[in-house]
Write a protein that holds these residues in place. Structure first.
Motif, PDB file in Angstrom:
ATOM      1  N   PRO A 251       0.380  -1.076  -0.478  1.00 12.45           N
ATOM      2  CA  PRO A 251       0.477  -0.182   0.025  1.00 12.45           C
ATOM      3  C   PRO A 251       0.825   1.004   0.195  1.00 12.45           C
ATOM      4  O   PRO A 251       0.366   2.303  -0.670  1.00 12.45           O
ATOM      5  CB  PRO A 251      -0.893  -0.258   1.219  1.00 12.45           C
ATOM      6  N   GLY A 252       1.879   1.247  -0.035  1.00 13.34           N
ATOM      7  CA  GLY A 252       3.144   2.090   0.888  1.00 13.34           C
ATOM      8  C   GLY A 252       4.224   1.961  -0.502  1.00 13.34           C
ATOM      9  O   GLY A 252       4.588   1.303  -1.813  1.00 13.34           O
ATOM     10  N   ILE A 253       5.128   1.819   0.842  1.00 14.09           N
ATOM     11  CA  ILE A 253       6.836   1.891  -0.060  1.00 14.09           C
ATOM     12  C   ILE A 253       7.270   0.003  -0.077  1.00 14.09           C
ATOM     13  O   ILE A 253       6.280  -0.523   0.382  1.00 14.09           O
ATOM     14  CB  ILE A 253       7.579   2.060   1.706  1.00 14.09           C
ATOM     15  N   ALA A 254       7.639  -0.042  -1.270  1.00  7.25           N
ATOM     16  CA  ALA A 254       8.110  -1.635  -1.232  1.00  7.25           C
ATOM     17  C   ALA A 254       9.512  -1.511  -2.485  1.00  7.25           C
ATOM     18  O   ALA A 254      10.171  -0.436  -2.865  1.00  7.25           O
ATOM     19  CB  ALA A 254       7.292  -2.007  -2.702  1.00  7.25           C
ATOM     20  N   ALA A 255       9.989  -2.367  -0.886  1.00 13.17           N
ATOM     21  CA  ALA A 255      11.650  -1.906  -1.348  1.00 13.17           C
ATOM     22  C   ALA A 255      12.220  -3.392  -2.644  1.00 13.17           C
ATOM     23  O   ALA A 255      11.391  -3.695  -2.674  1.00 13.17           O
ATOM     24  CB  ALA A 255      12.589  -3.105   0.180  1.00 13.17           C
ATOM     25  N   ALA A 256      13.010  -2.689  -2.916  1.00 10.50           N
ATOM     26  CA  ALA A 256      13.985  -3.665  -3.868  1.00 10.50           C
ATOM     27  C   ALA A 256      13.857  -5.129  -3.128  1.00 10.50           C
ATOM     28  O   ALA A 256      14.618  -4.978  -2.094  1.00 10.50           O
ATOM     29  CB  ALA A 256      14.750  -2.793  -4.653  1.00 10.50           C
ATOM     30  N   PRO A 257      14.313  -6.083  -3.978  1.00  5.88           N
ATOM     31  CA  PRO A 257      15.038  -7.401  -3.852  1.00  5.88           C
ATOM     32  C   PRO A 257      16.473  -7.068  -3.168  1.00  5.88           C
ATOM     33  O   PRO A 257      16.564  -6.374  -3.388  1.00  5.88           O
ATOM     34  CB  PRO A 257      14.914  -8.384  -5.162  1.00  5.88           C
ATOM     35  N   LEU A 258      16.986  -8.171  -2.595  1.00  4.62           N
ATOM     36  CA  LEU A 258      18.849  -8.230  -1.832  1.00  4.62           C
ATOM     37  C   LEU A 258      19.415  -7.824  -2.998  1.00  4.62           C
ATOM     38  O   LEU A 258      20.246  -6.937  -2.884  1.00  4.62           O
ATOM     39  CB  LEU A 258      18.140  -9.890  -1.250  1.00  4.62           C
ATOM     40  N   GLY A 259      19.398  -8.795  -4.133  1.00  3.02           N
ATOM     41  CA  GLY A 259      20.295  -7.939  -4.904  1.00  3.02           C
ATOM     42  C   GLY A 259      21.910  -8.644  -4.239  1.00  3.02           C
ATOM     43  O   GLY A 259      21.917  -9.655  -4.412  1.00  3.02           O
ATOM     44  N   ALA A 260      22.600  -7.214  -5.182  1.00  3.37           N
ATOM     45  CA  ALA A 260      24.034  -7.424  -5.304  1.00  3.37           C
ATOM     46  C   ALA A 260      25.018  -6.937  -4.366  1.00  3.37           C
ATOM     47  O   ALA A 260      25.529  -5.886  -4.270  1.00  3.37           O
ATOM     48  CB  ALA A 260      24.622  -7.455  -6.306  1.00  3.37           C
ATOM     49  N   HIS A 261      23.871  -6.218  -2.930  1.00  2.31           N
ATOM     50  CA  HIS A 261      23.944  -6.061  -1.236  1.00  2.31           C
ATOM     51  C   HIS A 261      25.570  -5.708  -1.038  1.00  2.31           C
ATOM     52  O   HIS A 261      25.688  -7.532  -0.722  1.00  2.31           O
ATOM     53  CB  HIS A 261      22.605  -5.775  -0.905  1.00  2.31           C
ATOM     54  N   PRO A 262      26.272  -5.893  -0.688  1.00  7.00           N
ATOM     55  CA  PRO A 262      27.386  -5.284  -0.389  1.00  7.00           C
ATOM     56  C   PRO A 262      27.186  -7.237   0.858  1.00  7.00           C
ATOM     57  O   PRO A 262      28.382  -8.070   1.838  1.00  7.00           O
ATOM     58  CB  PRO A 262      27.910  -4.221   0.010  1.00  7.00           C
ATOM     59  N   SER A 263      26.103  -7.015   2.071  1.00  7.80           N
ATOM     60  CA  SER A 263      26.095  -7.788   3.024  1.00  7.80           C
ATOM     61  C   SER A 263      26.005  -8.629   2.132  1.00  7.80           C
ATOM     62  O   SER A 263      25.949  -9.697   2.918  1.00  7.80           O
ATOM     63  CB  SER A 263      24.903  -7.132   3.749  1.00  7.80           C
ATOM     64  N   VAL A 264      24.869  -8.944   1.298  1.00  2.00           N
ATOM     65  CA  VAL A 264      25.312 -10.177   0.847  1.00  2.00           C
ATOM     66  C   VAL A 264      26.257 -10.535   0.446  1.00  2.00           C
ATOM     67  O   VAL A 264      26.734 -11.853   0.670  1.00  2.00           O
ATOM     68  CB  VAL A 264      23.630 -10.410  -0.126  1.00  2.00           C
ATOM     69  N   ALA A 265      26.386 -10.567   0.096  1.00  2.00           N
ATOM     70  CA  ALA A 265      28.425 -10.841  -0.665  1.00  2.00           C
ATOM     71  C   ALA A 265      28.912 -10.983   0.707  1.00  2.00           C
ATOM     72  O   ALA A 265      29.899 -12.583   0.950  1.00  2.00           O
ATOM     73  CB  ALA A 265      28.752  -9.744  -0.897  1.00  2.00           C
ATOM     74  N   ALA A 266      29.193 -10.497   1.343  1.00  2.00           N
ATOM     75  CA  ALA A 266      29.933 -10.731   3.225  1.00  2.00           C
ATOM     76  C   ALA A 266      29.003 -12.820   3.591  1.00  2.00           C
ATOM     77  O   ALA A 266      30.048 -13.124   3.801  1.00  2.00           O
ATOM     78  CB  ALA A 266      29.717  -9.970   3.403  1.00  2.00           C
ATOM     79  N   LEU A 267      28.040 -12.725   3.595  1.00  2.00           N
ATOM     80  CA  LEU A 267      27.060 -13.176   3.765  1.00  2.00           C
ATOM     81  C   LEU A 267      26.933 -14.662   2.467  1.00  2.00           C
ATOM     82  O   LEU A 267      27.466 -15.441   3.384  1.00  2.00           O
ATOM     83  CB  LEU A 267      25.466 -12.800   4.302  1.00  2.00           C
TER      84      LEU A 267
END
Length: 292
Positions: A251-267
């Motif tokens: 109904p309002g804010i919708a975030a993008a998928p995780l993608g190539a976020h630096p924290s995902v790369a570190a994970l």
């Protein structure tokens, strides 16, 4: 908790981080040059890290998988990193594994347990009988995953509400879902981690693309409880039909998928290191981040 999952509580590292930069600085500061000697069988070379993506008809899925692969390589120079897809996109996982020799660690790019992590990936590794290999745990739940979700929400416009408005706010954590009961448990733990990371007492409610309740259901229930300022966090690895449908139900804010976020790369590297640690070999020191 399995041997490949992070501890629920750990003595190392703070429970909360003020920024992604602070979190990644802690991790990269503890990576050791000993990793060049990590092996599964003593052959003298670290196993190949294979990122296992689902693949999808959305062209953004392939771009995201390649971008994340590049991000992982940048964090760990000298480590051989490859990409394989379960379906739709090339290279397919079977082809990636067929081209390898020696040892490999497969890291599922899935935020929770499910069919692919439990069956599809093990079957692919079994077909590659020439390889020595291990399969790491899925990405979530983990504090690094919550950090990436927090940042994606912030990028989409999320701000911690004023105390007077907290009772109106909520976040729906949209995930794929699965018949595997571990999937719902993983997502619930990720929701709790995200709620703690967001602060301000704003509840985070899981919703699912395939196993119900869906995002629209969660939004309706929250509205009935008086929470009309609802944002949707996208707990999907890459763009695709599930992420698109979740955003459309927001109904309002919708975030993008995780993608190539630096924290995902570190994970991804954290999961790789823990898989090697479970195999009994020396690994680079990686912080045991608290996940609850």
């Amino acid at each position: 908790m399995t041997a490949l999952e992070p501890p629920l509580h750990g003595a190392e590292g703070p429970d909360r981080f003020d920024s992604t930069g602070q979190l990644l600085a802690l991790i990269t500061a503890q990576l050791s040059s000993q990793l060049s000697r990590v092996t599964l069988n003593g052959a003298g070379r670290p196993p190949v890290l294979v990122l296992v993506a689902h693949g999808g008809r959305d062209p953004g899925a392939l771009r995201t998988a390649h971008a994340l692969t590049d991000a992982v390589r940048a964090l760990r120079p000298g480590l051989t990193v490859r990409l394989g897809h379960l379906e739709f996109d090339e290279p397919l996982l079977d082809d990636t594994l067929a081209a390898l020799r020696g040892d490999a660690v497969l890291v599922p790019l899935m935020p929770a347990h499910g069919h692919h992590a439990a069956a599809g990936i093990p079957r692919a590794l079994a077909r590659a009988a020439h390889l020595g290999g291990r399969i790491a745990a899925p990405l979530g739940p983990h504090a690094l995953l919550a950090e990436a979700l927090h940042d994606r929400l912030t990028e989409a416009g999320w701000r911690v509400p004023r105390p007077a408005d907290t009772h109106r706010a909520a976040v729906v954590l949209a995930a794929a879902g699965s018949r595997d009961p571990r999937s719902a448990r993983d997502t619930a733990r990720t929701a709790a981690l995200l709620q703690a990371r967001l602060g301000g007492g704003v509840p985070v409610v899981p919703a699912y693309a395939t196993a119900g309740p869906g995002v629209a259901d969660a939004v309706r229930e929250l509205a009935a409880a008086g929470r009309h300022d609802v944002a949707v966090a996208s707990c999907f690895a890459a763009p695709g039909r599930h992420a698109t449908a979740a955003a459309a139900a927001a109904p309002g804010i919708a975030a993008a998928p995780l993608g190539a976020h630096p924290s995902v790369a570190a994970l991804v590297l954290h999961r790789y290191d823990r898989a090697l640690s479970a195999a009994g070999g020396p690994v680079a020191t990686t912080p045991r981040l608290a996940t609850a």
